[in-house]
Design a protein around this motif. Structure first.
Motif, mmCIF file in Angstrom:
data_model
loop_
_atom_site.group_PDB
_atom_site.id
_atom_site.type_symbol
_atom_site.label_atom_id
_atom_site.label_comp_id
_atom_site.label_asym_id
_atom_site.label_seq_id
_atom_site.Cartn_x
_atom_site.Cartn_y
_atom_site.Cartn_z
ATOM 1 N N CYS A 2 -1.881 -1.504 -9.355
ATOM 2 C CA CYS A 2 -0.743 -2.075 -8.635
ATOM 3 C C CYS A 2 0.521 -1.817 -9.450
ATOM 4 O O CYS A 2 0.591 -2.182 -10.629
ATOM 5 C CB CYS A 2 -0.959 -3.572 -8.447
ATOM 6 S SG CYS A 2 0.484 -4.418 -7.783
ATOM 7 N N THR A 3 1.495 -1.185 -8.828
ATOM 8 C CA THR A 3 2.715 -0.815 -9.552
ATOM 9 C C THR A 3 3.798 -1.897 -9.497
ATOM 10 O O THR A 3 4.928 -1.664 -9.924
ATOM 11 C CB THR A 3 3.285 0.513 -9.009
ATOM 12 O OG1 THR A 3 3.373 0.408 -7.590
ATOM 13 C CG2 THR A 3 2.410 1.676 -9.379
ATOM 14 N N GLY A 4 3.457 -3.053 -8.957
ATOM 15 C CA GLY A 4 4.386 -4.190 -9.015
ATOM 16 C C GLY A 4 5.539 -4.129 -8.040
ATOM 17 O O GLY A 4 6.502 -4.897 -8.186
ATOM 18 N N CYS A 5 5.462 -3.249 -7.042
ATOM 19 C CA CYS A 5 6.578 -3.123 -6.084
ATOM 20 C C CYS A 5 6.441 -4.210 -5.007
ATOM 21 O O CYS A 5 6.259 -3.912 -3.825
ATOM 22 C CB CYS A 5 6.594 -1.725 -5.462
ATOM 23 S SG CYS A 5 4.968 -1.059 -5.050
ATOM 24 N N THR A 6 6.532 -5.435 -5.445
ATOM 25 C CA THR A 6 6.197 -6.567 -4.567
ATOM 26 C C THR A 6 7.156 -6.725 -3.396
ATOM 27 O O THR A 6 6.811 -7.351 -2.398
ATOM 28 C CB THR A 6 6.168 -7.880 -5.373
ATOM 29 O OG1 THR A 6 7.424 -8.022 -6.053
ATOM 30 C CG2 THR A 6 5.059 -7.874 -6.393
ATOM 31 N N CYS B 175 5.162 -5.088 -0.335
ATOM 32 C CA CYS B 175 4.022 -5.722 0.343
ATOM 33 C C CYS B 175 4.283 -7.186 0.693
ATOM 34 O O CYS B 175 3.827 -7.668 1.733
ATOM 35 C CB CYS B 175 2.755 -5.601 -0.501
ATOM 36 S SG CYS B 175 2.886 -6.307 -2.138
ATOM 37 N N CYS C 116 1.768 -0.187 1.385
ATOM 38 C CA CYS C 116 1.540 -0.060 -0.063
ATOM 39 C C CYS C 116 1.532 1.412 -0.491
ATOM 40 O O CYS C 116 0.693 2.189 -0.040
ATOM 41 C CB CYS C 116 0.208 -0.706 -0.446
ATOM 42 S SG CYS C 116 -0.221 -0.443 -2.178
ATOM 43 N N GLN D 117 0.543 2.675 -3.176
ATOM 44 C CA GLN D 117 -0.668 2.966 -3.950
ATOM 45 C C GLN D 117 -1.925 2.968 -3.075
ATOM 46 O O GLN D 117 -3.017 3.197 -3.555
ATOM 47 C CB GLN D 117 -0.848 1.927 -5.074
ATOM 48 C CG GLN D 117 0.270 1.903 -6.089
ATOM 49 C CD GLN D 117 0.321 3.165 -6.916
ATOM 50 O OE1 GLN D 117 1.106 4.065 -6.618
ATOM 51 N NE2 GLN D 117 -0.495 3.243 -7.954
#
Ligand code: SF4
Length: 400
Positions: free
Chosen positions: A319-323, A326, A382, A384
């Motif tokens: 998870c690349t943290g691009c909250t 999502c 997402c 990813q």
């Protein structure tokens, strides 16, 4: 299944590691870089425009157990003089540092000491800062972070005023924030503020080559902000399931690195990263990381390319943290990024206690909603291509 083109790599890898395979790489064996062969101190780099040079390796996280006292002493001897903790870290991390300075008060001046506040309001920050100082038996911190921001709007002008007053009172020398969500935007926006001295962000071989991250780091460098990378392992050890993993592990072994050491070196190859903060819970990890820090072998273009290929092949594991992508698809109070991170603590770091403690801090009503939320839209968005719904379900089972 191993392809023909990589049978040679596999043979070479197995010859080098013996039947123990990649597991052998995790121990500081003779032919790998070890601290013993390089007794020099860890190199330093300037921390932004602060005028302070910090070691490129910093000791992060938990300072609570008795053996850590010995480790802290040894870390100082090897030049790991940047220590990072937070008010909210479990199991008395700050108290462990206080215990050390109580015993060795003269060492306080040698340490670049960092802690963090979960509060976002001046009164709350004052309360937490005073508690951190008391716990760590010191009257100042070198750097104080607002902990784990998702959006730069969390830092309003009242926080700027608070930071200036805390500096004027001699309680902190420098101020900034940490972030493991929406890092690129937080860095870009943080660079515009003009009153941020340092930032600690998730940064690793998976993230560092994107255009967005490069632009964000450049903006911080121009603004004179010191940068500390965290979560540099990018989600855990390399396995030996695929051709790329075997080829990569074998290649690093020949260079004298474990895959963990190679991932550290990949980050250090960007001179704009002042330090890597690494949780080093025991002496062998400390020694292994120090060995990587003092080793002058550069990763080649081919090495970096292999790491990037590995990152692409395992994208759905990380998870690349691009909250902002999502979480906006499911409602803002469903903390998908946090849940993915806690699962990583459990599965990649093997720290079940930390993962469970963090997961169970999520308010109960939100935890209940985690189980019944429809994640299909978030999964479609997402980048990813993570199986978010399934992973959240597994997190509930493993961490509740
Ligand atoms: S789950 Fe996907 S979209 Fe959400 S933060 Fe992680 S990588 Fe980004």
């Amino acid at each position: 299944m191993i392809g023909k083109k990589n049978q040679w790599s596999r043979r070479r890898f197995l010859m080098a590691t013996g039947t123990a395979g990649l597991g052998a790489l995790m121990a500081p064996v003779n032919r790998l870089a070890t601290a013993a062969e390089t007794p020099t101190r860890v190199p330093t780099r300037p921390f932004g425009k602060t005028g302070v040079d910090v070691p490129i390796l910093s000791l992060g996280g938990m300072f609570n157990i008795a053996s850590n006292q010995v480790m802290m002493r040894q870390a100082l001897r090897w030049g790991v003089t940047y220590w990072d903790t937070a008010d909210c870290y479990q199991r008395g991390s700050e108290k462990g540092i206080g215990k050390f300075f109580n015993k060795y008060p003269q060492d306080r001046q040698k340490v670049f000491l960092v802690s963090k506040s979960d509060a976002r309001d001046p009164d709350g920050m004052t309360k937490l800062l005073n508690r951190s100082l008391k716990r760590m038996k010191t009257d100042y911190l070198d750097l104080y972070f607002v902990h784990g921001i998702y959006d730069i709007d969390e830092l309003d002008d009242s926080i700027r005023v608070w930071a200036e007053k805390a500096k004027a009172a001699g309680k902190i020398r420098f101020f900034g924030f940490s972030t493991h969500s929406n890092m690129e935007t937080c860095l870009l926006e943080g660079a515009k503020l003009g009153w941020i001295d340092g930032i600690m962000m998730t940064y690793n071989y998976r993230l560092m080559h994107t255009k967005g991250m490069k632009r964000a780091v450049d903006a911080c460098v121009k603004a004179g902000i010191g940068l500390t990378a965290m979560k540099t392992q990018g989600g855990g050890s390399v396995r030996t399931d695929t051709d790329t993993e075997i080829e990569m592990a074998g290649r690093f072994l020949e260079k004298g690195f474990t895959d963990g050491q190679a991932k550290l070196r990949a980050v250090w190859q960007n001179p704009n990263i002042a330090s890597i903060c690494s949780q080093m819970p025991n002496m062998s990890i400390l020694m292994s990381n120090i060995a990587a820090a003092v080793n002058k072998t550069e990763l080649s273009f081919r090495d970096t390319d292999l790491l990037q290929r590995y990152a692409r092949e395992t994208h759905s594991d990380y998870c690349t943290g691009c909250t902002n992508i999502c979480e906006s698809a499911v409602g803002e109070d469903i903390p998908i990024g946090d849940v993915m991170r806690y699962l990583m603590y459990r599965r990649s770091y093997g720290d079940r206690h930390l993962a469970m403690a963090e997961f169970n801090k999520i308010p109960e009503n939100i935890r209940r909603r985690l189980a019944i939320t429809d994640y299909s839209k978030a999964e479609r968005r997402c980048p990813q291509k993570m199986a978010i719904g399934q992973l959240v379900k597994e997190a509930i089972q493993e961490l509740s």
